[in-house]
Design an enzyme around this catalytic site. Structure first.
Site, PDB file in Angstrom:
ATOM      1  N   ASP A  89       0.797  -1.227   0.000  1.00 46.06           N
ATOM      2  CA  ASP A  89       0.000   0.000   0.000  1.00 46.06           C
ATOM      3  C   ASP A  89       0.825   1.270   0.000  1.00 46.06           C
ATOM      4  O   ASP A  89       0.434   2.280  -0.577  1.00 46.06           O
ATOM      5  CB  ASP A  89      -0.933   0.017   1.218  1.00 46.06           C
ATOM      6  N   ASP A  92       5.630   0.265   3.322  1.00 42.92           N
ATOM      7  CA  ASP A  92       5.842  -0.939   4.119  1.00 42.92           C
ATOM      8  C   ASP A  92       5.741  -2.176   3.228  1.00 42.92           C
ATOM      9  O   ASP A  92       5.692  -2.072   2.006  1.00 42.92           O
ATOM     10  CB  ASP A  92       4.815  -1.013   5.249  1.00 42.92           C
ATOM     11  N   TYR A 241      -5.523   0.486   9.030  1.00 47.43           N
ATOM     12  CA  TYR A 241      -6.631   0.813   8.121  1.00 47.43           C
ATOM     13  C   TYR A 241      -7.945   0.436   8.799  1.00 47.43           C
ATOM     14  O   TYR A 241      -8.694  -0.402   8.326  1.00 47.43           O
ATOM     15  CB  TYR A 241      -6.457   0.095   6.778  1.00 47.43           C
ATOM     16  N   GLU A 481       5.710   9.792   3.172  1.00 42.99           N
ATOM     17  CA  GLU A 481       5.364   8.450   2.689  1.00 42.99           C
ATOM     18  C   GLU A 481       4.399   8.519   1.508  1.00 42.99           C
ATOM     19  O   GLU A 481       3.369   9.192   1.568  1.00 42.99           O
ATOM     20  CB  GLU A 481       4.727   7.628   3.803  1.00 42.99           C
TER      21      GLU A 481
END
Length: 501
Positions: A89, A92, A241, A481
């Protein structure tokens, strides 16, 4: 990666002087000359290329980002299924199904509305990006009554800084089923499969039919066994999430895409019957992986504006309200802008809001244009041209029209983020450093002030804070990120502006 959260709808508006100034800027013809130097076609190519850097599984021979290699080739084995492939995603090495499905939906919507404006090569690469997502989602929904929603233990993964090719943390498989429901992630998965079915219609008919058939089945499961996946899976998905908005919007969202993909009356009737029950009018100025309300209203409004769905007119009313909530200077404005003109919502990874909301502005402006409609906002009126300028202003900010005069897309322009919060980009590639780099051995690269050795071309980072300041530093994950769901709607935006520069 750190917890991802969508901002609440209670963000305070910017000072009126700033708002009115922004309105003047976006309305003036001078805007065109300010951004005339941006190469939207180059940015489009790079925004698509980014998805190659997020690929999991066995990479294809035509992989362009050669510093990435095969990874996670045994995903799913512990559960007796094949869950290789798909996307990481963000920075990571976990595969989170909820944002991956949303990414696939938005990539598909970008192609549906703006694919005809892309070059042949850009369109082909975009189709590959969608298929890479749907191939995984088809695997994740292959067992009837089950959706595999995540691969990788997020706690152990986030405790390490290692390349996806090296990772030795637990690849735990998480699922929702009849006992542990997840209508949110299942509803979004159904939406993604249905939207992709439209994309491949006329291009790969057999694949399109398989996608829509699976979407129907997954939606039935989502609707019949209702519940939020964060309640079923708890700490496996929270706070990363976590579904804080509820699953109701994903059911409407899934039904809307299935109606669009199948034109079956049952889905339209479902939307009408459940509009109030599933709270279609809630938080109309939010749109992202957790909250689909604004997207639902804009998507359904297209049929209303075409004169085909008077019984769904309330969705257009909500869509108009969404527009007014974004309009600088409007009495209904609910969205904050930075001094430099960037949409800002609290909660981190702000660019996800910028690109998603801007995509809706552009999509709705096109629907309004075809119907020759404006949006009434009290004493003001928003024309389709104004909505396009609002969206364009945000895209231009990303590409360099901002107080720092830097691009927030890696590899675009002469100045862009160098130290993004991304494991694969920040660690030496396998080619440069064949030896294994262990979980904690990567920490020195994480803390290093040196630029990332591998250029994740096209990655758009979380972006500057509310004051337009940007720390180009890996530990500042909220700003540095990148995520797949930042780029997915940007593909559509850039496709349009590359053709209307």
């Amino acid at each position: 990666m750190a917890p991802k959260s969508l901002a609440s709808s209670s963000s305070s508006p910017a000072p009126m002087t700033s708002l009115l100034l922004s309105l003047v800027l976006i309305s003036a013809a001078a805007v065109v000359s300010v951004s005339a130097g941006y190469d939207y076609s180059d940015a489009l190519r790079k925004s698509i290329l980014f998805f190659e850097g997020q690929r999991s599984g066995k990479l294809p021979p035509n992989q362009h980002l050669r510093w990435r290699r095969d990874s996670a080739l045994t995903d799913g084995h512990s559960a007796g299924v094949d869950l290789t492939g798909g996307y990481y995603d963000a920075g990571d090495n976990v595969k989170f199904g909820f944002p991956m499905a949303f990414t696939t939906t938005l990539l598909s919507w970008s192609i549906i509305d703006f694919g005809h404006l892309m070059s042949r090569s850009d369109l082909a690469e975009s189709l590959d990006a969608v298929r890479w997502g749907t191939e995984y989602l088809m695997k994740a929904t292959a067992v009837e009554g089950v959706v595999f929603v995540q691969v990788g233990d997020p706690v152990s993964d986030h405790g390490c800084w290692e390349r996806p090719e090296d990772m030795d943390t637990a690849r735990t498989v998480y699922r929702v089923d009849r006992v542990r429901p997840g209508s949110d992630v299942a509803g979004e998965t159904a939406a993604a499969l249905a939207a992709a079915a439209i994309v491949f219609r006329g291009r790969d008919e057999g694949y399109s039919r398989r996608l829509v058939d699976r979407a129907v089945r997954v939606f039935e499961f989502a609707d019949k066994y209702r519940g939020a996946y964060s309640e079923s899976l708890s700490r496996a998905v929270c706070p990363f999430y976590c579904d804080v908005n509820g699953y109701q919007d994903e059911l409407l969202w899934g039904a809307a895409w299935l109606h669009k993909a199948t034109m079956r009356r049952e889905y339209r009737e479902y939307i009408v019957r459940n509009e109030v029950i599933l709270r279609a009018g809630d938080t109309i100025n939010e749109f992202g992986w957790d909250n689909k309300h604004a997207g639902i209203n804009v998507l359904i409004s297209k049929e209303v504006l075409m004169g085909k769905a008077d019984d769904l007119r309330s969705f257009k009313y909500n869509a108009d309200g969404f527009i007014c909530s974004l309009l600088p200077g409007s009495n209904y404005a609910q969205v904050q802008y930075s001094p430099g003109g960037l949409i800002f919502k609290a909660g981190g990874s702000n660019m996800q809001h910028v690109t998603s909301l801007s995509f809706l502005l552009l999509a709705y402006s096109n629907y309004l244009s075809h119907a020759n409609h404006d949006v009434p906002c009290g004493s003001m009126s928003a024309s389709p041209a104004l909505l396009k300028q609002l969206a364009k202003r945000q895209v231009d900010y990303i590409l360099g029209d901002n107080p720092l005069k830097m691009s927030y897309m890696v590899g675009y322009g002469s100045r862009y983020p160098q130290r993004i919060h991304h494991r694969a980009s920040s660690l030496p590639s396998i080619q440069a450093h064949p030896a294994h780099i262990g979980c904690k051995a990567g920490s020195r690269y994480y803390l290093s002030p040196s630029p990332n050795p591998n250029l994740l071309v096209g990655a758009v980072v979380g972006g500057p804070n509310v004051s337009d300041a940007f720390p180009d530093s890996r530990p500042f994950f909220q700003e540095s990120e990148p995520t797949t769901y930042i780029n997915a709607p940007l593909v559509g935006l850039l496709a349009y502006f590359s053709a209307h520069a």
